[in-house]
Scaffold this motif. Sequence first.
Motif, PDB file in Angstrom:
ATOM      1  N   UNK A  40      -4.022   5.837   8.233  1.00  0.00           N
ATOM      2  CA  UNK A  40      -3.026   4.774   8.209  1.00  0.00           C
ATOM      3  C   UNK A  40      -2.893   4.159   9.606  1.00  0.00           C
ATOM      4  N   UNK A  41      -2.165   3.051   9.687  1.00  0.00           N
ATOM      5  CA  UNK A  41      -1.780   2.507  10.982  1.00  0.00           C
ATOM      6  C   UNK A  41      -0.271   2.653  11.162  1.00  0.00           C
ATOM      7  N   UNK A  42       0.251   2.207  12.288  1.00  0.00           N
ATOM      8  CA  UNK A  42       1.681   2.380  12.553  1.00  0.00           C
ATOM      9  C   UNK A  42       2.546   1.598  11.572  1.00  0.00           C
ATOM     10  N   UNK A  43       2.047   0.450  11.093  1.00  0.00           N
ATOM     11  CA  UNK A  43       2.801  -0.310  10.099  1.00  0.00           C
ATOM     12  C   UNK A  43       3.005   0.524   8.838  1.00  0.00           C
ATOM     13  N   UNK A  44       1.937   1.147   8.349  1.00  0.00           N
ATOM     14  CA  UNK A  44       2.051   1.977   7.150  1.00  0.00           C
ATOM     15  C   UNK A  44       2.989   3.156   7.386  1.00  0.00           C
ATOM     16  N   UNK A  45       2.937   3.719   8.597  1.00  0.00           N
ATOM     17  CA  UNK A  45       3.809   4.847   8.896  1.00  0.00           C
ATOM     18  C   UNK A  45       5.271   4.410   8.979  1.00  0.00           C
ATOM     19  N   UNK A  46       5.510   3.194   9.466  1.00  0.00           N
ATOM     20  CA  UNK A  46       6.882   2.678   9.483  1.00  0.00           C
ATOM     21  C   UNK A  46       7.407   2.532   8.063  1.00  0.00           C
ATOM     22  N   UNK A  47       6.560   2.040   7.170  1.00  0.00           N
ATOM     23  CA  UNK A  47       6.943   1.927   5.757  1.00  0.00           C
ATOM     24  C   UNK A  47       7.183   3.315   5.178  1.00  0.00           C
ATOM     25  N   UNK A  48       6.300   4.246   5.466  1.00  0.00           N
ATOM     26  CA  UNK A  48       6.398   5.603   4.934  1.00  0.00           C
ATOM     27  C   UNK A  48       7.695   6.285   5.356  1.00  0.00           C
ATOM     28  N   UNK A  49       8.187   5.935   6.544  1.00  0.00           N
ATOM     29  CA  UNK A  49       9.418   6.530   7.048  1.00  0.00           C
ATOM     30  C   UNK A  49      10.631   5.628   6.851  1.00  0.00           C
ATOM     31  N   UNK A  50      10.446   4.610   6.007  1.00  0.00           N
ATOM     32  CA  UNK A  50      11.524   3.689   5.619  1.00  0.00           C
ATOM     33  C   UNK A  50      12.169   3.009   6.835  1.00  0.00           C
TER      34      UNK A  50
END
Length: 219
Positions: free
Chosen positions: A46-56
Motif C-alpha cells: 500500500x501507500x500512505x494514502x491507503x494507510x490513511x484510509x485504513x486508519x480512518x
Amino acid sequence: MTDGEMRLKGQEIVNMMKDITISDNVIIEQIKERDFLVGIKLMSGRNLFMEAVNNNRLIVAKALKGMGADVYLKCDGSLTLGNALNLAKSSEMIDYLHEIGLEVIDKFDMKEKEVHPAILWAKNNKFDMVDLWRNKAISANTDQNFMHDLNMGIVKQITMMNQVDGLVYLLKDDALYSIYMNEIRPNVSDDALKMTKKGLKAVQDLSLADRIKEIGKKR
C-alpha cells in the motif's frame, strides 16, 4: 536513502496513524517534512494514502491527495485485494473515495486478486461493514444481477469460514438464507454440508432454530 530505509520511514508514519492520541495535523506535518514518502509503496504494498484510509484518517487522506499521492493505487495483498475502498471503515470515507473517482470492484470470489469490499469484510467477520456495503449498493439502485452475485459471494464466504457470527448473519437475512437454501445447499458436497451443520450447532439464538432445522434436513 535506500528503498528499504524509505519504507521503514513510511512505516513510522503508519504507526502514528494507528495511534489515536496523535492528531491529524501532527501526522500531516511529519509527512510534509518527509515528502519523498508520498509516492512510495510500503512493505504492505500500500501507500500512505491507503494507510490513511485504513486508519480512518480522512483529513490525512485528503492532505495526501493534495500532495500528489496515487489515490487509485491497487494492492493485491490478502488484506486489501483492491483499491482504497476495500479499506474504508466509515460511510464518510467511502463517500469521499467515490467523490474522487474510485470505483467498487465487481468481483466476488476471494480467489481473485481483487474483490468487492463486502466479500473482504465477510472474510474478516465484520458484518456491520458487510451491511454498510450491501445497503449502499441497494440505495444506489444497483442492478439486481449485481446484487444477486454480491449476495452469493457473501454466502459462499460465510459458509467457507463457517464461523458463528457469519452463520447467524446468514440465517437472519432473508436474501442470503434464500440463496443458501435454493442455490448452494442443493449443490454442495456432503462433507461441506456436514461442516455447515457442525458450525450451526454453536448458534445459540433460539429464534433461528427453524432455519437451522431446515438446513439440517436430509436432501
